[in-house]
Design a protein around this motif. Structure first.
Motif, PDB file in Angstrom:
ATOM      1  N   THR B  50       0.868  -1.137   0.033  1.00  0.00           N
ATOM      2  CA  THR B  50       0.096   0.100   0.073  1.00  0.00           C
ATOM      3  C   THR B  50       0.836   1.180  -0.052  1.00  0.00           C
ATOM      4  O   THR B  50       0.768   2.229  -0.552  1.00  0.00           O
ATOM      5  CB  THR B  50      -0.927   0.090   1.116  1.00  0.00           C
ATOM      6  OG1 THR B  50      -1.674  -1.224   1.239  1.00  0.00           O
ATOM      7  CG2 THR B  50      -1.855   1.005   1.219  1.00  0.00           C
ATOM      8  N   ILE B  53       2.522   1.841  -3.286  1.00  0.00           N
ATOM      9  CA  ILE B  53       1.760   2.185  -4.496  1.00  0.00           C
ATOM     10  C   ILE B  53       1.357   3.595  -4.175  1.00  0.00           C
ATOM     11  O   ILE B  53       1.215   4.511  -5.157  1.00  0.00           O
ATOM     12  CB  ILE B  53       0.445   1.314  -4.487  1.00  0.00           C
ATOM     13  CG1 ILE B  53       0.795  -0.313  -4.890  1.00  0.00           C
ATOM     14  CG2 ILE B  53      -0.447   1.906  -5.426  1.00  0.00           C
ATOM     15  CD1 ILE B  53      -0.292  -1.114  -4.946  1.00  0.00           C
ATOM     16  N   ALA B  54       1.241   4.179  -2.895  1.00  0.00           N
ATOM     17  CA  ALA B  54       1.006   5.509  -2.313  1.00  0.00           C
ATOM     18  C   ALA B  54       2.111   6.401  -2.963  1.00  0.00           C
ATOM     19  O   ALA B  54       1.514   7.596  -3.085  1.00  0.00           O
ATOM     20  CB  ALA B  54       0.703   5.361  -0.978  1.00  0.00           C
ATOM     21  N   VAL B  56       3.830   6.234  -5.420  1.00  0.00           N
ATOM     22  CA  VAL B  56       3.674   6.612  -6.957  1.00  0.00           C
ATOM     23  C   VAL B  56       2.619   7.489  -7.122  1.00  0.00           C
ATOM     24  O   VAL B  56       2.303   8.154  -7.996  1.00  0.00           O
ATOM     25  CB  VAL B  56       3.431   5.173  -7.893  1.00  0.00           C
ATOM     26  CG1 VAL B  56       3.257   5.484  -9.331  1.00  0.00           C
ATOM     27  CG2 VAL B  56       4.481   4.387  -7.367  1.00  0.00           C
ATOM     28  N   LEU B  57       1.351   7.070  -6.581  1.00  0.00           N
ATOM     29  CA  LEU B  57       0.306   7.887  -6.623  1.00  0.00           C
ATOM     30  C   LEU B  57       0.273   9.401  -6.217  1.00  0.00           C
ATOM     31  O   LEU B  57      -0.535  10.373  -6.536  1.00  0.00           O
ATOM     32  CB  LEU B  57      -0.998   7.188  -5.991  1.00  0.00           C
ATOM     33  CG  LEU B  57      -1.627   5.940  -6.471  1.00  0.00           C
ATOM     34  CD1 LEU B  57      -2.818   5.400  -5.675  1.00  0.00           C
ATOM     35  CD2 LEU B  57      -1.904   6.063  -7.883  1.00  0.00           C
ATOM     36  N   LEU B  61      -3.788  11.241  -3.765  1.00  0.00           N
ATOM     37  CA  LEU B  61      -4.549   9.786  -4.032  1.00  0.00           C
ATOM     38  C   LEU B  61      -3.825   8.883  -2.991  1.00  0.00           C
ATOM     39  O   LEU B  61      -4.590   7.996  -2.719  1.00  0.00           O
ATOM     40  CB  LEU B  61      -4.309   9.204  -5.425  1.00  0.00           C
ATOM     41  CG  LEU B  61      -5.520   9.804  -6.486  1.00  0.00           C
ATOM     42  CD1 LEU B  61      -4.964   9.554  -7.717  1.00  0.00           C
ATOM     43  CD2 LEU B  61      -6.820   9.014  -6.007  1.00  0.00           C
ATOM     44  N   GLY B  62      -2.564   8.845  -2.552  1.00  0.00           N
ATOM     45  CA  GLY B  62      -1.796   7.861  -1.923  1.00  0.00           C
ATOM     46  C   GLY B  62      -2.293   8.011  -0.451  1.00  0.00           C
ATOM     47  O   GLY B  62      -2.319   6.987   0.234  1.00  0.00           O
ATOM     48  N   LEU B  65      -5.534   6.170  -0.474  1.00  0.00           N
ATOM     49  CA  LEU B  65      -5.178   4.734  -0.476  1.00  0.00           C
ATOM     50  C   LEU B  65      -4.876   4.169   0.845  1.00  0.00           C
ATOM     51  O   LEU B  65      -5.270   3.133   1.300  1.00  0.00           O
ATOM     52  CB  LEU B  65      -4.176   4.353  -1.659  1.00  0.00           C
ATOM     53  CG  LEU B  65      -3.907   2.970  -1.809  1.00  0.00           C
ATOM     54  CD1 LEU B  65      -5.024   2.300  -2.647  1.00  0.00           C
ATOM     55  CD2 LEU B  65      -2.505   2.674  -2.434  1.00  0.00           C
ATOM     56  N   LEU B 217       5.164  -0.285 -10.166  1.00  0.00           N
ATOM     57  CA  LEU B 217       3.869  -0.607  -9.740  1.00  0.00           C
ATOM     58  C   LEU B 217       3.144  -1.606  -9.889  1.00  0.00           C
ATOM     59  O   LEU B 217       2.240  -2.356  -9.051  1.00  0.00           O
ATOM     60  CB  LEU B 217       3.302   0.944 -10.515  1.00  0.00           C
ATOM     61  CG  LEU B 217       1.821   0.958 -10.113  1.00  0.00           C
ATOM     62  CD1 LEU B 217       1.874   1.490  -8.605  1.00  0.00           C
ATOM     63  CD2 LEU B 217       1.540   2.310 -10.930  1.00  0.00           C
TER      64      LEU B 217
END
Lengths: 372, 372, 372
Positions: B50, B53-54, B56-57, B61-62, B65, B217
């Protein structure tokens, strides 16, 4: 532009309408709603008249007048309801006034003030004294309930005697908090008020802008007496129609007492607190909100107990246990939020969310009949 | 050297063991214990995925998430238990998660951090906002219990309706707390995180050290989905074996839900909070502990109520009254200890002692059957 | 001039009077009242002897002696009452000691100190640690009550086992608070004591002014042992006559245990706390008041549970639910008032008002028989 003054002036029209509705038998719901709306501007005018007279009387006597008449509307509604035997409504409106001042009024003030200013500050010392006084007051008025709830076989006479004794202690404490804020430690309170420019009070004051020496004392005493009389009349209509109207509207008397009546009785103070919060005068805003709850708990509630005792109504401090939970919850979260002397919009949201959740709980709470 | 990563990797072995135990009928207790141990590393890998990915977002958005998947493990276990009709276990694990985060995690963080540093500091403003949010959340999820407990004759349908309404309010409040911490007042929260050097997060992050632009990702999305699937499988094993296993082990479902399940679901967060506390990053440590309880109370609990409503399970917010007492006690002492923005080892001891005493009370609490 | 020492010396006369009253059968009320009055100076002399011996033993051993013998009077009265099977009186005197220290002693200290000094300050860090320890202690000793009250069908044996486990945890926590205040964080506590000049302690110390090296150790050990013996004798008289005397005086054993016994056992500490508060040494004053409540909750109460268990008396931590309410209320308002590190006379009034209201509630509380 629609100003608060214009709204309050228009609402005055509901006074004759409610009287007409009563005598023309337009139905309990119409009488109830129009009487509610008619009381709102009267409360605002009573507040203005009290403040104008207080200016002439000077800080000491004026402060005392404010401290006694500040919640006159709620006191009158409650006395009329007490006289009609609606004890549960009276009790519910006491807890409801505390809850709505601490959560609804303070919540809207912090939210709307916080949308304009990132962070607002207020005097933590006063906040601390207020928080402790509120804690004491709430403990005191809820102790008879706790005693009844945790023990079996306590008779009503004992609860009544305890309530009267507690009422006397609370009125003494109220007197001492006035001595503290107006005499021995008044300097703590002046900081907040000194920041106010005269023009800023005008928005929440229905009186024309005049210098202090021009205050027309006889006029304002007349306004105060007239409004008091009209509030009493409207309260009679409201109380008479309350039981039939609320059952027609699908509401319980508990919900009416805890949620509706306090909103009506405190509408003018709500407007004041929010208006000054939006001008970043948080000390005054919280002073109105917390001060009003303190007055209810330390003065209005004990006066009602003594009034019930004198008039033979079985008024005591034995509330519905869920009211105890609700008030404890309101004081807990209000103290938690105000203890650091700072506020922001999220804290306002938290207070309002607490109010909404409590209102939902009272809405879903099973019906309780008004008389005993 | 034994690192947390190695321990977590070894625990992965319990996943195939638990599946084998299930199909080879090695007994409910073996399945239960191995499934518990298998979930711990999965939760840690889900957390790592999590966070990767956060990154990158990006922050918005991260952050969203993280805020949604932060307690994914507990959410999955609870949904599986809800589907199996173990309503009491679901409820117990909600209160247990709040209690274990506030007392066990915060307690160990303050104790182990305090053994290294005489006095540790953290942001009192955030502590204040967190304390008030926790207070609100706890009040909200426990109000239906209080209503049921203080009044006689409330039917289940009313409690259910109130629970759904409260759940909607809480999810709205949760959204607003995210808006506050990520948008309007994000500067308050950056202070704490800015102090962290990248290398310091690596100890609690199972991913290899890489620059942001090198984050793979698709890999991490695959890891997240795979782990989610495996957690769901292990949760099925855990829930299936729970009733038989706990009775074999001499435990009640209440104790299992309040004490055991939350320790398993939160093991990775426990490790993170304690590790950063020992590096004197108390803001981050408390952020993990209190943030996780807030997420449970403001997001996981309401989502479970809505999920129960949709799937026809009688899930509401009417807890065992003693759970109400336990959660109130946990919030009270955690707020009391964190309100001054300072901590020391004794405060950690006090939190842990409160946890031990509550765990003892739940251990001695008379058996409650899992289904209704 | 009437000094505290002269009053305490005169009260010593009640020791022979009470013994004479017992053997000459002057009636239970006379024995009860004279034994109460005789205990007061004995408690003061025990306090003085403990402090004198502590000076010789040095800070560590001396601190330990103070921490163990600080509430020796209450412990002896309670052990005698426990032995006589007056379990309810023992329990009531535990909650009563906490309430009277937090509200009556702290209230008088803040009120009388506040009448001389507009605002008094004390160490908020210690206040915070104390508040959190008190919160934990109160939670711990009241959790068995909460468990019994919120659940049906808990048998006495379970409550007993839980009480013993809680008692062991509390004694461990007490040991750790001593380690904190005397070893690892003793510097926090020295600030307050360093301000004291030797002459200032003399007013509350019955010993003649002498240098440390001149302390007559054998003499003071003799005084301590003699007083302990006499307190035990007087406690026997008090406990023997308690039930008959209180019913003759129209009091319940609950009121006697919660209000009367703690005032007698703590009279010397009351005098100390108020005297130093009037010299603006609030750290010491609050240290005596809060320290004494902490000692009751973390040491005396668990020792009594273990003593009851060993001697076969059914002593547990299952209090009257209204005692739970009263103690929670006392801790809540004391924490609210002391959290800001400042005090004024109004805060003293609020604490005293809370005490008066609780005392009224216990006075009106229906009779509870002493034995089970």
């Amino acid at each position: 532009m629609i100003t608060l003054e214009k709204v309050f002036s228009l609402l005055l029209l509901f006074i004759p309408i409610s009287i007409a509705a009563h005598f023309s038998h337009w139905g309990a719901s119409v009488v109830f709603i129009t009487a509610c709306l008619g009381i709102i501007p009267l409360a605002a005018w009573m507040g203005t008249a009290t403040e104008e007279i207080a200016v002439v009387l000077g800080p000491s006597l004026g402060g005392l007048l404010n401290a006694t008449f500040g919640n006159a509307t709620e006191l009158i509604i409650s006395l009329v309801a007490l006289n009609a035997g609606l004890i549960d409504v009276v009790k519910a409106s006491i807890t409801g006034s505390i809850i709505s001042n601490l959560l609804l009024v303070m919540g809207f003030s912090m939210l709307l003030g916080g949308l304009r200013y990132k962070e607002q500050e207020f005097q933590p010392v006063i906040a601390g004294v207020n928080a402790s006084s509120m804690t004491l007051a709430v403990i005191a008025i809820l102790l008879p309930t706790a005693m009844d709830y945790t023990s079996s076989g306590i008779d009503e006479a004992t609860i009544q005697k305890l309530s009267i004794a507690v009422a006397v202690v609370l009125i003494l404490v109220y007197g001492l908090t006035l001595l503290f804020s107006m005499k021995t430690h008044s300097y703590l309170y002046h900081v907040g008020l000194a920041e106010l420019e005269p023009s800023e009070l005008s928005e929440v004051n229905l009186a024309p802008d005049t210098a202090t020496d021009e205050v027309n004392l006889p006029l304002w005493i007349g306004v105060l007496l007239g409004c008091t009389l009209l509030v009493a009349v409207e309260s009679e209509l409201l109380v008479d129609s309350l039981e039939v109207a609320t059952s027609q509207l699908g509401l319980t008397t508990l919900f009416t007492g805890v949620i509706l009546v306090p909103i009506i009785g405190n509408a003018a103070e709500h407007a004041t607190a929010v208006t000054v919060a939006m001008k970043n005068k948080m000390d005054l805003s919280l002073g109105v909100a917390v001060g009003s709850s303190m007055q209810i708990a330390l003065f209005v509630a004990p006066v009602l107990v003594l009034a019930g005792w004198i008039t033979g109504q079985p008024m005591d401090l034995d509330f519905n246990p869920f009211e105890l939970v609700a008030v404890a919850v309101a004081v807990l979260i209000a103290n938690s939020i105000s203890s650091d002397g700072k506020s922001n919009w999220l804290e306002g949201v938290l207070l309002l969310a607490a109010y909404v959740i409590l209102a939902l709980a009272f809405y879903f709470h099973p019906v309780i009949t008004a008389i005993g």
